[in-house]
Design an enzyme around this catalytic site. Structure first.
Site, PDB file in Angstrom:
ATOM      1  CB  SER A  20      -0.890   0.025   1.240  1.00 36.31           C
ATOM      2  OG  SER A  20      -1.651  -1.152   1.304  1.00 36.31           O
ATOM      3  N   GLY A  21       1.866   1.312   0.870  1.00 39.40           N
ATOM      4  CA  GLY A  21       2.698   2.509   0.980  1.00 39.40           C
ATOM      5  C   GLY A  21       3.619   2.668  -0.216  1.00 39.40           C
ATOM      6  CB  CYS A  69      -3.530  -4.051   2.395  1.00 41.11           C
ATOM      7  SG  CYS A  69      -5.194  -3.453   2.139  1.00 41.11           S
ATOM      8  CB  CYS A 108      -7.367  -4.926   4.521  1.00 33.90           C
ATOM      9  SG  CYS A 108      -5.834  -4.231   5.113  1.00 33.90           S
ATOM     10  CE  LYS A 124     -10.388  -7.707   7.673  1.00 30.31           C
ATOM     11  NZ  LYS A 124      -9.326  -7.121   8.452  1.00 30.31           N
ATOM     12  CB  ALA A 146      15.300  -4.533  -4.511  1.00 32.61           C
ATOM     13  CE1 TYR A 169      -7.411  -3.197  14.057  1.00 35.19           C
ATOM     14  CE2 TYR A 169      -5.629  -3.272  15.629  1.00 35.19           C
ATOM     15  CZ  TYR A 169      -6.550  -2.554  14.903  1.00 35.19           C
ATOM     16  OH  TYR A 169      -6.604  -1.198  15.017  1.00 35.19           O
ATOM     17  CD  GLU A 183      -9.938  -8.110  11.584  1.00 31.67           C
ATOM     18  OE1 GLU A 183      -9.057  -8.562  10.827  1.00 31.67           O
ATOM     19  OE2 GLU A 183     -10.264  -6.903  11.593  1.00 31.67           O
ATOM     20  CB  ALA A 208     -13.176  -0.942  11.630  1.00 27.19           C
ATOM     21  CG  HIS A 263     -35.989   7.502  13.686  1.00 25.67           C
ATOM     22  ND1 HIS A 263     -35.425   6.934  14.818  1.00 25.67           N
ATOM     23  CD2 HIS A 263     -37.270   7.073  13.637  1.00 25.67           C
ATOM     24  CE1 HIS A 263     -36.343   6.210  15.426  1.00 25.67           C
ATOM     25  NE2 HIS A 263     -37.464   6.275  14.736  1.00 25.67           N
ATOM     26  CD  GLU A 286     -32.240   7.420  15.459  1.00 29.28           C
ATOM     27  OE1 GLU A 286     -32.771   8.544  15.394  1.00 29.28           O
ATOM     28  OE2 GLU A 286     -32.862   6.357  15.254  1.00 29.28           O
TER      29      GLU A 286
END
Ligand code: NDP
Length: 454
Positions: free
Chosen positions: A14-15, A42, A47, A50, A114, A176, A180, A341, A437, A442
């Site tokens: 990701s990075g 990920c 992520c 999963k 590398a 986590y 999960e 989360a 609602h 709410e």
């Protein structure tokens, strides 16, 4: 001095991918090397797969809940290869998208390992190239504890590709990944035990959330065994396993998943040759601009072992690319109020301070609001699942310091509320917000009475 590249990135997770693309978009000549899979943890073993498994594991409850809504659901059965292989197809599709993103940005991709030879030179496959800046974005890897027989256990990497779905699973860990996967295995029909070494799992989360989630997970049939470790894992003649536990008991399992943390991937990439300093946990040490002790070498994401979350690595990549290749004012990431989360079942969503963290600076000045209720859906379904909302407010300033939720879609709900926290919202502003609602969300704008002061 002339270099082959302005930026050479080790790791296309990701990075690394985001830093490559953004830097190239600012006009830099960029190469990235990846010896495993595009998209990193990920996309491939984290992520994304999963969450697909979490969706898959929830259907059996939907079938049960449908009955009181008038649906006659014929008996259902679960086919693991279908879920596993459809998940893999989706991952393959995403790998292709990552390839296109890099191609379209004009980034050179080396599908090879590398290794740094010195601060500006990289050996990649059979080529040797030079770069003005180098970015280490190699991520992390599961750590297995030192238990006799641990070679019979798997990590989350293998859990995504199990040849057969297990009947009996033991999950070791209480973070986590452990909660999960315990939910996934139990939801898909395995007899599931979660072994945690401490008094209460999910260390670092708000204590009300931890206690509440413990009860909800137990209701789903996961056997929670705390203050216990596996002392020995034995492979039995029939191929199953026996775990000897420190409490004197034994457990049998055909799959043991070890989810006891991840450590930075820093071996074999030439960090010693380049003179890059590592910390006690093997992490690449960086300053607030992601710079290592070697001025032209940077590191972001899990390899720095700070906050192991994809959106954090991505934001770090955005800051670094901008700082290296534009004249824009220096960007620094704000690590306060990062929402997260946990996709256990029901989900946890959280942003801001826990009550314990808030007490450190605001003891005697906190109003705690807590609300528990049965989600509307279960008034008819009959399921005994409950939802918890918690808000931590500084009494003297009225600022909301923390928001925590356990319940369906808490991640979705808390993502929106995180904007309010980042903006410094007060409880009065939450109160002045009109609810939608009927929703669970709410409740966050109708919390009228303080549950307790702290
Ligand atoms: P965590 O660090 O979250 O949890 C590790 C767990 O293993 C803790 O409960 C820890 O216990 C326990 N543990 C550590 N060492 C041992 C040992 N030797 N024996 C027994 N238990 C041990 O790691 P995970 O592997 O769950 O996940 C890694 C990271 O990946 C997470 O921290 C998170 O940042 C990221 N992640 C994020 C997700 C998301 O955003 N939804 C999903 C999955 C992962 P103790 O608490 O006592 O130290």
């Amino acid at each position: 001095m002339e270099f082959d590249y302005d930026l050479f990135v080790l790791g296309a997770g990701s990075g690394g991918v985001r830093a490559s693309r953004m830097s190239a978009s600012y006009g830099a000549k960029v190469a990235v090397a990846e010896s495993m899979f595009l998209g990193g943890t990920c996309v491939n073993v984290g992520c994304v797969p999963k969450k697909l498994f979490v969706y898959g594991s929830h259907f059996h409850e939907e079938f049960q809940d449908a009955k009181n809504y008038g649906w006659d659901v014929p008996s259902s059965s679960f086919d693991w290869p279908t879920l596993r292989d459809n998940k893999t197809l989706e991952i393959n599709r995403l790998n292709g998208i990552y390839q296109n993103l890099l191609d379209n940005a004009g980034v050179t991709l080396y599908n090879e390992h590398a290794c740094l030879l010195d601060p500006h030179t990289v050996q990649v496959g059979s080529a040797t190239v030079t770069a003005r800046y180098i970015l280490i974005a190699t991520g992390g890897w599961p750590v297995m504890p030192d238990i006799p027989g641990i070679e019979h256990a798997i990590s989350s990497n293998e859990a995504f590709y199990l040849p057969e779905f297990p009947r009996e699973v033991t999950v070791i860990g209480g973070g986590y990944i452990a909660v999960e996967f315990a939910g996934i295995f139990a939801g898909l029909g395995a007899k599931t035990t979660l072994l945690y070494r401490g008094e209460m799992f999910l260390r670092g989360f708000d204590d009300s959330i931890r206690a509440f989630v413990k009860d909800e997970i137990a209701k789903k049939g996961v056997d929670l065994v705390f203050e216990t470790l596996a002392s020995h894992i034995h492979k039995l003649d029939d191929g199953s396993m026996r775990l000897d536990l420190t409490n004197g008991a034994t457990l049998t399992a055909d799959t043991i998943l070890c989810a006891t943390g991840r450590s930075p991937k820093t071996q074999g990439i030439g960090l010693e040759a380049a003179g890059v300093a590592l910390g006690d946990r093997g992490e690449v040490l960086v300053n607030e601009d992601y710079q290592t002790n070697v001025p032209n070498i940077f590191a972001i994401g899990d390899v720095t072992d700070r906050i192991q979350l994809t959106p954090v690595a991505i934001e770090e990549a955005m800051c670094l690319s901008s700082n290296l290749f534009t004249d824009q004012p220096k960007r620094r990431m704000d690590y306060q109020n990062i929402a997260t989360a946990v996709f256990c079942q029901p989900n946890i969503g959280t942003v801001g301070l826990t009550e314990a963290e808030a007490l450190a600076d605001h003891a005697g000045d906190l109003d705690i609001y807590e609300s528990q209720f049965k989600p509307m859906k279960h008034t008819i379904s009959g399921r005994e699942e409950r939802t918890l909302l918690k808000m931590i407010v500084c009494r003297s300033t009225d600022q909301v310091l923390g928001i925590h939720m356990v319940g369906p879609d808490s991640g979705e709900i808390v993502q929106g509320l995180a904007v309010a926290l980042v903006a410094g919202a007060t409880k009065a502003q939450f109160d002045a917000t009109v609810g939608i609602h009927p929703t669970a969300a709410e409740e966050f704008v109708t919390l009228r009475s303080v549950s307790r002061q702290a």
